[in-house]
Design an enzyme around this catalytic site. Structure first.
Site, PDB file in Angstrom:
ATOM      1  CG  ASP A 228     -54.796  66.729 -92.759  1.00  0.00           C
ATOM      2  OD1 ASP A 228     -53.906  65.808 -92.372  1.00  0.00           O
ATOM      3  OD2 ASP A 228     -53.426  67.521 -93.711  1.00  0.00           O
TER       4      ASP A 228
ATOM      5  CB  SER B  37     -54.989  49.261 -80.167  1.00  0.00           C
ATOM      6  OG  SER B  37     -53.684  48.261 -80.201  1.00  0.00           O
TER       7      SER B  37
ATOM      8  CE1 TYR C 108     -51.568  50.740 -89.118  1.00  0.00           C
ATOM      9  CE2 TYR C 108     -51.781  48.211 -88.205  1.00  0.00           C
ATOM     10  CZ  TYR C 108     -52.335  49.011 -88.341  1.00  0.00           C
ATOM     11  OH  TYR C 108     -53.242  49.379 -87.642  1.00  0.00           O
TER      12      TYR C 108
ATOM     13  CE  LYS D 182     -53.630  52.541 -85.153  1.00  0.00           C
ATOM     14  NZ  LYS D 182     -54.947  52.463 -85.182  1.00  0.00           N
TER      15      LYS D 182
END
Length: 312
Positions: free
Chosen positions: A72, A148, A175, A179
Site C-alpha cells: 500500500d 511519468s 497530478y 508526474k
C-alpha cells in the site's frame, strides 16, 4: 522498424519488481516481463485483485514465475513491510518499475498525513526505492523505471513550502506536479548513480493516452470534475490499448540500448510506438533538488546510492 514486445530480450534469471501489478499498465508489464522469462514480484494493494491478475498472467504464460507482495503506497509502514519481504527473498533486483499511481483524486490524506496523490504517486515510491536501493545498486545493470505522464507538462516542481497544496488544492494541478516529480526522480537518481559509480540506469517513461483503468477510477472518484468523465469517454474512443501503452515502460526497462537523459513515450506523444525523446526542460537541477528536499523531509528516508556503496 519500431520497437515491439518481440524486442524484449530474454529475461531468464532476472528479477523484476512492479508496483501496481494487479491491473492496467502494471499487469501488462508483468505479463510481458514474465513471458520473457523474468521472475516478477507483483507488488499491489488489493490482494484479491492481485491474485486474479496472477492467474490471468498464468493463463497466458503457464510457466511464468510470479509472486505477490502486499504493498500500500499510501502507508509508509506497508512500504517498509513490502520491502523487507522482497529483500528477504531476493538478492538481486534487475528491474524496479515504479508504475502504480492515482490521477486527479479528490483532496484527501494518506495514513501518514500526506496529500493522496503526492503520497501514493511520489512519496510511497520514494520510500520503496530507499528501502530497496541496497539490492538495486549491487545488481549489475539494474534499471529503475519511473512512470511519468504527458500531464508532466502542466506540472510544476514541488514547492517545499507547500508540496501538499494545502494552500489551495487542485486535483489536476497536483497530478501534473506528481508526474513531473516522477520524471525528476529518474533524473536525480541517474545523476547519483553516476556520481557513485553504480552500474545502474534510471529512466522515466510515459504511456501517452492509454485506455487503462486510470481514467475510469478518476471519473468515479469525482476529483477531476467534469474533465474526469470526459477523459474517460475519450480514452474509450481514441486511447491506445493497454498492451500498446505499456510498451514505453517496457522498453525503458529492457532495451539494451536504453540510455540516460531521455524519456520513453509514444512517437506522437499521445499515441504511437515507443521512442526515446530528450529530456529538455529548464530548471531541472533545481527541481530535482526540491524533490529530494521534500521527499527526504516528509518520509525521513534518503535516496543516496553513494551512501549505500560507500558507507561511512
Amino acid at each position: 522498424m519500431f520497437w515491439t514486445i518481440d524486442d524484449i530480450p530474454d529475461q531468464t534469471g532476472r528479477t523484476a519488481v512492479v508496483t501496481g501489478a494487479n491491473g492496467g499498465l502494471g499487469l501488462e508489464s508483468t505479463r510481458a516481463l514474465a513471458g520473457a522469462g523474468a521472475h516478477v514480484v507483483m507488488a499491489a494493494r488489493n490482494q484479491e485483485k492481485a491474485e486474479t491478475a496472477r492467474r490471468d498472467v498464468l493463463a497466458t504464460h503457464p510457466q511464468a514465475s510470479l509472486e505477490v507482495v502486499p504493498l500500500d503506497l499510501g502507508s509508509l509502514a506497508s512500504v517498509a513491510e513490502a520491502a523487507d519481504a522482497i529483500r528477504a527473498r531476493h538478492e538481486r533486483i534487475d528491474v524496479l518499475m515504479l508504475n502504480a499511481g492515482v490521477m486527479a483524486m479528490p483532496e484527501g490524506r494518506t495514513v501518514d498525513g500526506f496529500e493522496t496523490q503526492l503520497g501514493i504517486n511520489v512519496l510511497g515510491h520514494w520510500a520503496l526505492l530507499s528501502h530497496l536501493l541496497p539490492v538495486v545498486v549491487t545488481t549489475p545493470g539494474a534499471r529503475v523505471v519511473t512512470l511519468s505522464s504527458i500531464a508532466q507538462h502542466q506540472g510544476h516542481p514541488l514547492d517545499p513550502a507547500d508540496p501538499h497544496l494545502r494552500g489551495g488544492y487542485d486535483a489536476w494541478r497536483q497530478y501534473g506536479n506528481t508526474k513531473l516529480a516522477m520524471r525528476h526522480l529518474a533524473q536525480g537518481l541517474q545523476a547519483r548513480f553516476e556520481d557513485a559509480g553504480v552500474d545502474a540506469l534510471a529512466v522515466p517513461a510515459h504511456p501517452g493516452y492509454t485506455n487503462s483503468d486510470l481514467q475510469s477510477t478518476t471519473a468515479h472518484a469525482g476529483g477531476g470534475g467534469r474533465l474526469g468523465p470526459f477523459y474517460d469517454k475519450a480514452a474509450d474512443l481514441v486511447g491506445m490499448s493497454v498492451p500498446r501503452g505499456a510498451l514505453s515502460q517496457l522498453r525503458a526497462a529492457t532495451d539494451p540500448r536504453a540510455r540516460a537523459g531521455v524519456i520513453y513515450g509514444p512517437l506522437l506523444a499521445v499515441s504511437g510506438p515507443p521512442v526515446a525523446k530528450p529530456l529538455v526542460r529548464p530548471g531541472s537541477a533545481d527541481a530535482v533538488r526540491r524533490l529530494w528536499q521534500v521527499a527526504e523531509r516528509e518520509t525521513g528516508l534518503p535516496v543516496d546510492p553513494a551512501a549505500v556503496v560507500r558507507p561511512r
